[in-house]
Structure formats: C-alpha cells, structure tokens
Design a protein around this motif. Structure first.
Motif, PDB file in Angstrom:
ATOM      1  N   ASN A   1       1.237  -1.248  -0.001  1.00 18.86           N
ATOM      2  CA  ASN A   1       0.050   0.038  -0.171  1.00 18.86           C
ATOM      3  C   ASN A   1       0.959   1.153   0.557  1.00 18.86           C
ATOM      4  OD1 ASN A   1      -2.339  -1.400  -0.033  1.00 18.86           O
ATOM      5  ND2 ASN A   1      -2.310  -1.875   2.208  1.00 18.86           N
ATOM      6  N   LYS A   2       1.517   1.203   0.758  1.00 21.92           N
ATOM      7  CA  LYS A   2       2.582   2.611   1.076  1.00 21.92           C
ATOM      8  C   LYS A   2       3.534   2.525  -0.167  1.00 21.92           C
ATOM      9  CE  LYS A   2       4.218   2.483   5.367  1.00 21.92           C
ATOM     10  NZ  LYS A   2       5.264   2.416   6.251  1.00 21.92           N
ATOM     11  N   VAL A   3       4.478   1.375  -1.093  1.00 21.22           N
ATOM     12  CA  VAL A   3       4.376   1.752  -2.390  1.00 21.22           C
ATOM     13  C   VAL A   3       3.169   2.272  -3.741  1.00 21.22           C
ATOM     14  CG1 VAL A   3       4.883   0.453  -4.757  1.00 21.22           C
ATOM     15  CG2 VAL A   3       6.166  -0.153  -2.069  1.00 21.22           C
ATOM     16  N   LYS A   4       2.225   1.857  -3.230  1.00 20.46           N
ATOM     17  CA  LYS A   4       1.620   2.775  -4.592  1.00 20.46           C
ATOM     18  C   LYS A   4       0.670   3.563  -4.061  1.00 20.46           C
ATOM     19  CE  LYS A   4      -1.531  -1.592  -5.153  1.00 20.46           C
ATOM     20  NZ  LYS A   4      -3.280  -2.310  -5.033  1.00 20.46           N
ATOM     21  N   GLU A   5       1.074   4.098  -2.957  1.00 17.83           N
ATOM     22  CA  GLU A   5       0.619   5.636  -2.611  1.00 17.83           C
ATOM     23  C   GLU A   5       1.918   6.128  -3.285  1.00 17.83           C
ATOM     24  OE1 GLU A   5       0.433   5.854   1.658  1.00 17.83           O
ATOM     25  OE2 GLU A   5      -1.957   5.077   1.559  1.00 17.83           O
ATOM     26  N   GLN A   6       3.024   6.245  -2.984  1.00 20.06           N
ATOM     27  CA  GLN A   6       4.015   6.347  -3.506  1.00 20.06           C
ATOM     28  C   GLN A   6       4.076   6.777  -4.746  1.00 20.06           C
ATOM     29  OE1 GLN A   6       7.937   5.211  -1.544  1.00 20.06           O
ATOM     30  NE2 GLN A   6       9.336   7.298  -2.631  1.00 20.06           N
TER      31      GLN A   6
ATOM     32  N   GLU B   1      -2.160   3.970 -11.462  1.00 15.00           N
ATOM     33  CA  GLU B   1      -2.814   2.178 -10.512  1.00 15.00           C
ATOM     34  C   GLU B   1      -2.894   1.091 -11.436  1.00 15.00           C
ATOM     35  OE1 GLU B   1      -6.788   0.732  -7.288  1.00 15.00           O
ATOM     36  OE2 GLU B   1      -6.541   2.698  -8.478  1.00 15.00           O
ATOM     37  N   ASP B   2      -3.236   1.017 -12.612  1.00 14.34           N
ATOM     38  CA  ASP B   2      -3.674   0.223 -13.301  1.00 14.34           C
ATOM     39  C   ASP B   2      -2.091  -0.260 -13.454  1.00 14.34           C
ATOM     40  OD1 ASP B   2      -6.049   0.388 -13.307  1.00 14.34           O
ATOM     41  OD2 ASP B   2      -5.473   1.157 -15.719  1.00 14.34           O
ATOM     42  N   ALA B   3      -0.831   0.051 -13.964  1.00 18.10           N
ATOM     43  CA  ALA B   3       0.425   0.175 -13.707  1.00 18.10           C
ATOM     44  C   ALA B   3       1.225  -0.368 -12.596  1.00 18.10           C
ATOM     45  CB  ALA B   3       0.881   2.106 -14.768  1.00 18.10           C
ATOM     46  N   LEU B   4       0.745   0.257 -11.449  1.00 19.52           N
ATOM     47  CA  LEU B   4       1.757   0.095 -10.557  1.00 19.52           C
ATOM     48  C   LEU B   4       0.414  -1.576 -10.330  1.00 19.52           C
ATOM     49  CD1 LEU B   4       1.485   3.043  -7.899  1.00 19.52           C
ATOM     50  CD2 LEU B   4       3.220   1.456  -8.944  1.00 19.52           C
TER      51      LEU B   4
END
Length: 623
Positions: free
Chosen positions: A598-603, A610-613
C-alpha cells in the motif's frame, strides 16, 4: 546406334523375316577324339551366343527366304542347349556362393574360439538350418546377416567381407624370398604385392626379394621399369650373381624363408635331389616352390627327382614343397584364358587335341606366385596348361550324359551316353563362375586345387535338403524362427536392464551408507569417542555393516510413496515462499507485506497510475 543395330539384328533373325538371312562362317572343326554328334551340332550356335563370330548380312529376295520350320527347329535346339549351358553355370555360381558362406562361418568360429565341427553338428540338428541362415541376425525382409571377421592368417588390417571367398594362407613365408633360375617381371610383381589394380595377397609382406642370375646387367635391364619404380619393387629387390652353377650355395639361403626355383625338364633328374639337400640343410627355409618348364605330355605321371624333395620335406615338417609342371611358354597373348591345373597326370593328353601343353608366360608365373601363398598347395605336385581353342569351343556345350531313359524310334531305352569332356566342362565352369563373381585369381586357384572338379561333383551328388513339413509352410517356419530370435533378444535385454538396475541400487545404497558413516565419524570425534590413531577410512570399515544396513533402510524409505509425496510438498512450499502472497502464509507476514504494497502504491501512484502499479506488483508476485 548400338541399340538400333542390336534391334535390327534381332529382327533380321526372326523366322518370318524373309528380307534378310544370317550367313555365319562355320566354326573350325574340332580334332577331339571323343565328342558326341549331338554336342558338336550345336557348338557353333552356342559359341556364337557366347563369343564373337564372323557373321554378315546378305540381301535376298522377298520370296527366297529360309524354310520357317527348319529354321525354327534349329533355333529352338540352340536355345535349349544354351539354356542348359547357362543353367550349369548358374549351378556352379550357387556352389561358389556356398563356399563363401562356409569360409565365413569357419573364420567366425576361428576368431571367436568356437569349434567348427561342434558348430556344424549343432547346425544340422537345428530346425533353422533348412533356411540356409547361419546367424541370428535379422536382415532385410527377415533374411539373415553376419558381420565381417578377420581370417586367422591375415594381418589385422585386412578386413574380410562376407561376399569374398577367403582361402587359407600360409603363415611361415618369412621376410625374404629367394628366386633362382628366373627373374620374371610378372613373378616379381606378384611377390611385391603393391601394384595398383592387382589383387592383394594378405600374407605377402616380404621385406626383401633376392633374384640370383648369371647376368646381373641383363637382368636389371629386363626388370627395371617405371612400374617397378613406382610400385616400390626396387626398394625390396636385390639382383645378385648366382656364383657358378645352376643352384645357389648354402650361404645364399641364410635368412631365406621362401625359395622359388625354375628348372628345365631335362635338368630335374640331377638338380632336384640337390635342391632337396639344400632345402633340408637350411634351418630357416619353410617354403619351396619348384617350376619345371618344358613338359611335352600333359599326362606326365611324375617328374624325375621330385620324390627326393618330398622325402626331404618330411610331409611338411622341415619345409612345405610345391611343384608346378608346365609345357612350352609363349610371350605374346592376353591373360585370362581357360586353363587346367591339377595333380600331375590327372588328365589325359587327348584333352589338348594332341598338341604339347602350352601356356602364356605371364599366366604361368602368376600361378607360381599364388601357389606360394596358399596352404592348399602345400606338398602338392601340379601340372598346368591352357586348353586348346578346339576344347574351349567344345566345352561351351552342356554336359551330355545318360540319366534315366530316352525315347528312340518310339521306344524307351536306357540312356547310356558318356560325356568324356565332363570334367573339363565342369572345370571351365568353375573358372567362368569365379571370374563372373569377381573373385581374385588367388581364390580361383584355391578352388581349383583344393576343391577341384571332384569337390563340385561331390556337391552335386549330395541329397537335396529336406523340405519343410507338409503342415507347415516355409513362411510360417521363417516367421516362427524370427519370433524366437526376438523373444530371446527381449529376454536378454530385460535381464540386462534388471542387472543394471540392481547395480545402480547397490551403488546408491553404498553412497548413502558412506555419507551416514562419515557423519557418525564426525559426531563421535567431537565427543572424543574415536581413538586418535583411527582414520576416517578405518572407522568406516569398522562400522560398514551397520552403515550399509542404515543406507538400505534410508534408500527404501526414500523410495516409498509417502516420502516422495512429502518431498513434493516441501518443493511446492519452497516455490511459494518466493511469492509475495501464498496460501498457508503466516498472517503477520501477510499483513506486513500488505502494508508495504500500500505504501508503494501511494508513493508511485501519481507517476505510474493504479493500473500500471497493479501490473508490476502482479508480475513480481508471479516471479
């Protein structure tokens, strides 16, 4: 043009073609004392089929043709005789093919140490012998085959082919051969055994060829040639002066393993006893070949002085002796004519049409060289001469002998005809068969001397092989034989695989046992339970029985279904642990990794989306 010419001649000889007629020059009349009328009547026809003749075409009128019936009868008789002649030749070829098979079996037995007599006895009692297959190998269309082997007398580099007749060769020729009374180039070429296109003789490996002559200069002029230089003959040849007399001194025979002597017929009575004494007194001499030239009668029963040579040889214990008696030798002509070779006095003079025996010089010396190589010519007294043109013409007719009954004037009578040329015909058939099959002159000579006409006649008189049982077709029998071979091979393969499996199991158990023993040594050494003087190898030897039992227990455990399933489960778990999330994962670890994701997504959400992550994280999860 050749095809057109042949087609034209064939058309012109038809009975209904009245536009042309064949006029053939009649063959020379034979001077033989014993030939049947029926055979002489077709000599010309068959001779024209086998050899060239002076035949020409002559134009005639349309209404002046030959009588069809007369021409048909003559042509049919000629065709029948020619078919009989070719049938006899094919029978000889079959006989020669059997000799190839027989020598291959003997060579294989000699190479493998199998007793030939025992092998033959076993073969006769075997049901598969009727199929004429001497091997368990299954070739094309179910036929047998066998591998080439080496003859016991041939050098290792000489490979034997199954399509080649392999005569038995002498093994005591030595490295030096001595010639006295002759330095014929043809004989030297044969002994050199290194000419392009010449049949190789496996046991001719002479390092030195010595020719003793009276005129050294003249001999060198006759012998030295481009062929002799390129073939390496001059590297081996030594031409020396004989030193007075017709025979060499004892010192000339020192180190000689084989000796070839040429004598005139008028000299043999006094010189052959001297040859016998010289040969007997030479310790290293193991082979003696004597050529006597000038025989005037082909039916000569003996040669003066030869008995002394035979007595000195002591049946080959001292040395092996061979005599070749020939008549007048001539120089001009082609090699390869039909000839006779047999024991002295074996055939009558009438077979040479009353003429003194003659032979081409090259042919005679070629025979002399080959006689030295063959074991079958040991302790033999032989005579050789060419057949006269009249005999060559006569033997092209089939053998005509009484066999059963014939119809004469409407009545059955015993057929008592006797073909006095039968032996000559069979001998020439053997020569023709060998040459048409591509045999070497060495093999041809061995067949004529060792087997001869008597051997072929004995083969012809053998009873035919028994036919298969009436309730079993030969194809079924062959199929059964092949299935037995396949079953036997399958059993052998299975036994081999089981033996390999048992050996591998033993090796694996020993490996496990050794690892267990090494671990025990380490543990006990740490606990000071092993004496300081004992090495690891000694320790393993002392507990090897216990270690082997433990290794066997562990090996059996490792090959159980439960153990394999347990190891597979561990493997799968180890694979899952490389993923971010997997089933059976520790809840605390799962929660910790979820927080990290979740932290990686936020950063990086603003940079990648979001799709690429999700795609990157799912790829990492898969990896």
């Amino acid at each position: 043009m050749k095809l057109l010419h042949s087609t034209f001649l064939a058309w012109a000889t038809l009975a209904k073609s009245n536009a042309f007629t064949l006029l053939s020059t009649p063959p020379p009349s034979t001077t033989l004392q014993s030939t049947s009328t029926s055979s002489s009547a077709v000599v010309s026809s068959i001779s024209n089929r086998c050899y060239s003749s002076s035949t020409k075409l002559s134009m005639v009128g349309i209404h002046e043709g030959l009588t069809p019936n007369a021409f048909d009868e003559e042509a049919m008789k000629a065709e029948e005789k020619f078919a009989e002649f070719m049938g006899e030749l094919n029978e000889v070829k079959d006989y020669l093919g059997g000799l190839i098979e027989a020598t291959a079996v003997k060579d294989f037995a000699a190479a493998s140490g199998v007793d030939v007599a025992t092998e033959e006895a076993t073969k006769e009692t075997n049901e598969s012998s009727s199929s004429n297959n001497n091997s368990d190998d299954i070739g094309l269309f179910g036929g047998g085959d066998y591998s080439p082997v080496l003859t016991s007398n041939a050098p290792p580099s000489s490979q034997t082919k199954k399509t080649r007749y392999n005569p038995t060769l002498r093994t005591t020729l030595g490295s030096t051969v001595l010639l006295s009374g002759t330095h014929d180039p043809k004989l030297l070429t044969v002994l050199n055994n290194n000419n392009f296109g010449q049949d190789s003789i496996d046991n001719f490996e002479f390092e030195k060829i010595v020719a003793l002559v009276e005129d050294v200069g003249g001999a060198k002029k006759r012998v030295i040639s481009r062929e002799a230089r390129y073939s390496g003959l001059l590297d081996k040849l030594s031409i020396e002066e004989i030193g007075g007399g017709l025979l060499p001194g004892k010192e000339k025979l020192e180190g000689v393993g084989s000796w070839i002597v040429r004598l005139d017929l008028g000299e043999v009575g006094s010189l052959l006893p001297q040859v016998a004494e010289l040969a007997k007194g030479c310790e290293g001499l193991k082979n003696l070949v004597v050529m006597v030239e000038g025989v005037t009668d082909a039916a000569t029963a003996s040669v003066d002085g030869w008995d002394a040579v035979v007595a000195a040889s002591e049946s080959g214990d001292n040395f092996k002796c061979t005599l070749l008696a020939v008549g007048e030798l001539y120089d001009e002509g082609k090699e390869g004519k039909l000839y006779h070779i047999g024991k002295v006095g074996s055939l009558s003079k009438a077979l040479t049409a009353g003429a003194a025996p003659t032979m081409l010089r090259k042919e005679a010396y070629n025979i002399v060289g080959n006689l030295l190589a063959l074991e079958s010519t040991s302790n033999q007294a032989l005579v050789a001469y060419e057949y006269s043109p009249e005999v060559v013409l006569a033997v092209q007719t089939p053998v005509e002998e009484g066999n059963g009954q014939i119809l004469v004037d409407g009545k059955l009578k015993e057929d008592d005809r006797v073909d006095e040329l039968k032996d000559v015909k069979y001998e020439t058939r053997l020569i023709q068969g060998c040459r048409e099959l591509g045999w070497s002159r060495l093999a041809e000579l061995d067949v004529l001397v060792d087997k001869g006409v008597d051997g072929y006649i004995a083969h012809k008189n053998l009873p035919p092989p028994p036919l298969p049982a009436a309730d079993e077709d030969w194809k079924d029998k062959e199929d059964r034989r092949i299935m037995e071979i396949l079953d036997r091979r399958s059993a052998e393969t299975k036994a081999k695989e089981e033996a390999e499996k048992a050996q591998k199991e033993k090796d694996d158990i020993e490996t496990i046992a050794r690892d267990w023993a090494m671990r025990q040594y380490t543990l006990k050494s740490l606990n000071n339970e092993v004496p300081e003087s004992m090495t690891e190898q000694d320790f393993i030897k002392s507990i090897w029985e216990e270690a082997f039992a433990e290794g066997k227990r562990m090996y059996e455990e490792m090959n159980t279904a439960e153990y394999k399933a347990k190891m597979e489960k561990k493997k799968q778990e180890a694979t899952q642990m490389d993923k971010l999330f997997y089933s059976g994962m520790d809840p605390k670890l799962r929660k910790k990794r979820e927080l990290i994701v979740n932290k990686v997504k936020e950063q990086y959400l603003d940079l990648l989306g979001e799709d690429a992550l999700d795609e990157i994280l799912s790829g990492a999860d898969e990896e």
